[in-house]
Design an enzyme around this catalytic site. Sequence first.
Site, PDB file in Angstrom:
ATOM      1  N   HIS A  18       0.819  -1.218   0.000  1.00 38.31           N
ATOM      2  CA  HIS A  18       0.000   0.000   0.000  1.00 38.31           C
ATOM      3  C   HIS A  18       0.851   1.266   0.000  1.00 38.31           C
ATOM      4  CE1 HIS A  18      -3.389  -2.714   1.704  1.00 38.31           C
ATOM      5  NE2 HIS A  18      -3.336  -2.744   0.381  1.00 38.31           N
ATOM      6  N   HIS A  41      -8.176  -7.522  -7.820  1.00 39.60           N
ATOM      7  CA  HIS A  41      -8.482  -8.381  -6.665  1.00 39.60           C
ATOM      8  C   HIS A  41      -8.657  -7.445  -5.469  1.00 39.60           C
ATOM      9  CE1 HIS A  41      -6.556 -11.110  -9.489  1.00 39.60           C
ATOM     10  NE2 HIS A  41      -7.031 -12.143  -8.813  1.00 39.60           N
ATOM     11  N   SER A 101      -6.581  -1.717  -0.427  1.00 41.53           N
ATOM     12  CA  SER A 101      -6.140  -0.988  -1.617  1.00 41.53           C
ATOM     13  C   SER A 101      -7.250  -0.144  -2.269  1.00 41.53           C
ATOM     14  CB  SER A 101      -5.513  -1.942  -2.638  1.00 41.53           C
ATOM     15  OG  SER A 101      -6.380  -3.005  -2.947  1.00 41.53           O
ATOM     16  N   GLU A 119     -13.975  -7.731  -7.434  1.00 40.61           N
ATOM     17  CA  GLU A 119     -13.845  -8.705  -6.349  1.00 40.61           C
ATOM     18  C   GLU A 119     -14.762  -9.889  -6.674  1.00 40.61           C
ATOM     19  OE1 GLU A 119     -12.079  -9.435  -3.476  1.00 40.61           O
ATOM     20  OE2 GLU A 119     -13.464 -11.131  -3.388  1.00 40.61           O
ATOM     21  N   GLY A 145     -11.259 -10.767 -11.823  1.00 40.54           N
ATOM     22  CA  GLY A 145     -10.373  -9.632 -12.096  1.00 40.54           C
ATOM     23  C   GLY A 145      -9.577  -9.797 -13.377  1.00 40.54           C
ATOM     24  N   ASP A 165      -3.507  -8.267  -7.352  1.00 41.67           N
ATOM     25  CA  ASP A 165      -3.160  -8.718  -5.994  1.00 41.67           C
ATOM     26  C   ASP A 165      -3.897 -10.021  -5.658  1.00 41.67           C
ATOM     27  OD1 ASP A 165      -2.293  -8.774  -3.367  1.00 41.67           O
ATOM     28  OD2 ASP A 165      -3.702  -7.237  -2.684  1.00 41.67           O
TER      29      ASP A 165
HETATM   30  C1  LIG Z   1      -5.079 -10.347  -1.321  1.00 38.79           C
HETATM   31  S1  LIG Z   1      -6.789 -10.070  -1.306  1.00 38.79           S
HETATM   32  C2  LIG Z   1      -6.949  -8.440  -1.901  1.00 38.79           C
HETATM   33  C3  LIG Z   1      -6.496  -7.372  -0.985  1.00 38.79           C
HETATM   34  C4  LIG Z   1      -6.627  -5.981  -1.552  1.00 38.79           C
HETATM   35  N1  LIG Z   1      -6.043  -5.880  -2.884  1.00 38.79           N
HETATM   36  C5  LIG Z   1      -5.944  -4.984  -0.658  1.00 38.79           C
HETATM   37  O1  LIG Z   1      -4.762  -4.712  -0.858  1.00 38.79           O
HETATM   38  O2  LIG Z   1      -6.610  -4.466   0.248  1.00 38.79           O
HETATM   39  C6  LIG Z   1      -7.321 -10.985  -2.700  1.00 38.79           C
HETATM   40  C7  LIG Z   1      -8.805 -10.851  -2.993  1.00 38.79           C
HETATM   41  O3  LIG Z   1      -9.033 -11.368  -4.299  1.00 38.79           O
HETATM   42  C8  LIG Z   1     -10.284 -12.013  -4.330  1.00 38.79           C
HETATM   43  N2  LIG Z   1     -10.225 -12.891  -5.513  1.00 38.79           N
HETATM   44  C9  LIG Z   1      -9.731 -14.146  -5.630  1.00 38.79           C
HETATM   45  N3  LIG Z   1      -9.748 -14.549  -6.911  1.00 38.79           N
HETATM   46  C10 LIG Z   1     -10.248 -13.508  -7.635  1.00 38.79           C
HETATM   47  C11 LIG Z   1     -10.477 -13.290  -9.013  1.00 38.79           C
HETATM   48  N4  LIG Z   1     -10.197 -14.226  -9.925  1.00 38.79           N
HETATM   49  N5  LIG Z   1     -10.986 -12.098  -9.397  1.00 38.79           N
HETATM   50  C12 LIG Z   1     -11.270 -11.132  -8.495  1.00 38.79           C
HETATM   51  N6  LIG Z   1     -11.075 -11.284  -7.156  1.00 38.79           N
HETATM   52  C13 LIG Z   1     -10.562 -12.454  -6.744  1.00 38.79           C
HETATM   53  C14 LIG Z   1     -10.377 -12.686  -2.992  1.00 38.79           C
HETATM   54  O4  LIG Z   1     -11.724 -12.932  -2.649  1.00 38.79           O
HETATM   55  C15 LIG Z   1      -9.709 -11.641  -2.082  1.00 38.79           C
HETATM   56  O5  LIG Z   1     -10.679 -10.787  -1.533  1.00 38.79           O
END
Ligand SMILES: C[S@@+](CC[C@H](N)C(=O)[O-])C[C@H]1O[C@@H](n2cnc3c(N)ncnc32)[C@H](O)[C@@H]1O
Length: 303
Positions: A18, A41, A101, A119, A145, A165
Amino acid sequence: MNYRHAFHAGNFADVHKHLVLLSLLERLQRKPKPLFYLDTHAGRGMYDLRGEAASRSGEWRHGIGRLMDLHPANEDLCRYLDAVRAVQTVPREPPARYPGSPLLAAGQLRAEDRIVLVEKQIQEAQALEEAVGRRRGLAVVCGDGYAAMKTYLPPRENRGLVMIDPPYESDGEFAGAQQALQAGLRRWPNGMFALWYPIKATPEAARLRAGLQGSGLRKLLRVELHLHPTDSPLRLNGSGLIIANPPWQFDTQILPALQDAAAALTLEAAVEPPRGIGTAATDARPASPGHHPSAVVEWLAGE
Ligand SMILES: C[S@@+](CC[C@H](N)C(=O)[O-])C[C@H]1O[C@@H](n2cnc3c(N)ncnc32)[C@H](O)[C@@H]1O
């Protein structure tokens, strides 16, 4: 999918990711032209550090918990800490909330910028919608994503950032993330991308770097924060980002901020350690004794 970022929110990897994210956006905003921000993500946006998941893991205590009392001279680190402080309801107490993020980006971007937050998990997407609220130019999409990269890239603004991410829950996720970055750059060759990856004792992170190095892509910057020795058999040893098409001189500019963050992460914990959890089952570990957390900023592939 079992992944819930609430267990990890505010850990040292979030600090690293971040801090770099806000620094990239600030550089992009130095020109008045509108930007496009895609978070592939996105997660749920806001995390309750007093909630069950964060309390059980305790990871934030060895991450943002160690930085909240700092008032650094470094502008990049200062901007990030101010953004985390801005969401607290009671100042000068250990943080009770941590912005993910999407919230950090939305807080920094301007009315003329466009924001798409993707998401996959419906409950997380609903929580995200609530956390970011309604605003012109901002969309929360519940879906994949990687598919969204095909839909939204290249953006009409032709300036901006794609944050990738993934949770890295499955074995194939490193390869999937690498392919997504490469495909994204084919669609938008001059776009800025930030791909996050975990650094553990296993060889995946090195394989990802080598794969990208051999891909023929140019302007790839490796920006990592190492909290534990890379071969430590425990869990998360470091946090990595590959930045494609980084801003001019970002390599030299971001290093001091990361070094300051790394130094603060070695300080004695300012808050009580979590109770009732074994360190083997969590990433909530202070920096390894005798190991100095360090930052690595180097070109994987230059001009
Ligand atoms: C590491 S976390 C994200 C944290 C966020 N980027 C942050 O920094 O605050 C990963 C997220 O991706 C979501 N996720 C997993 N596979 C995904 C996909 N194919 N497309 C979108 N979201 C996805 C999960 O549910 C999770 O909430």
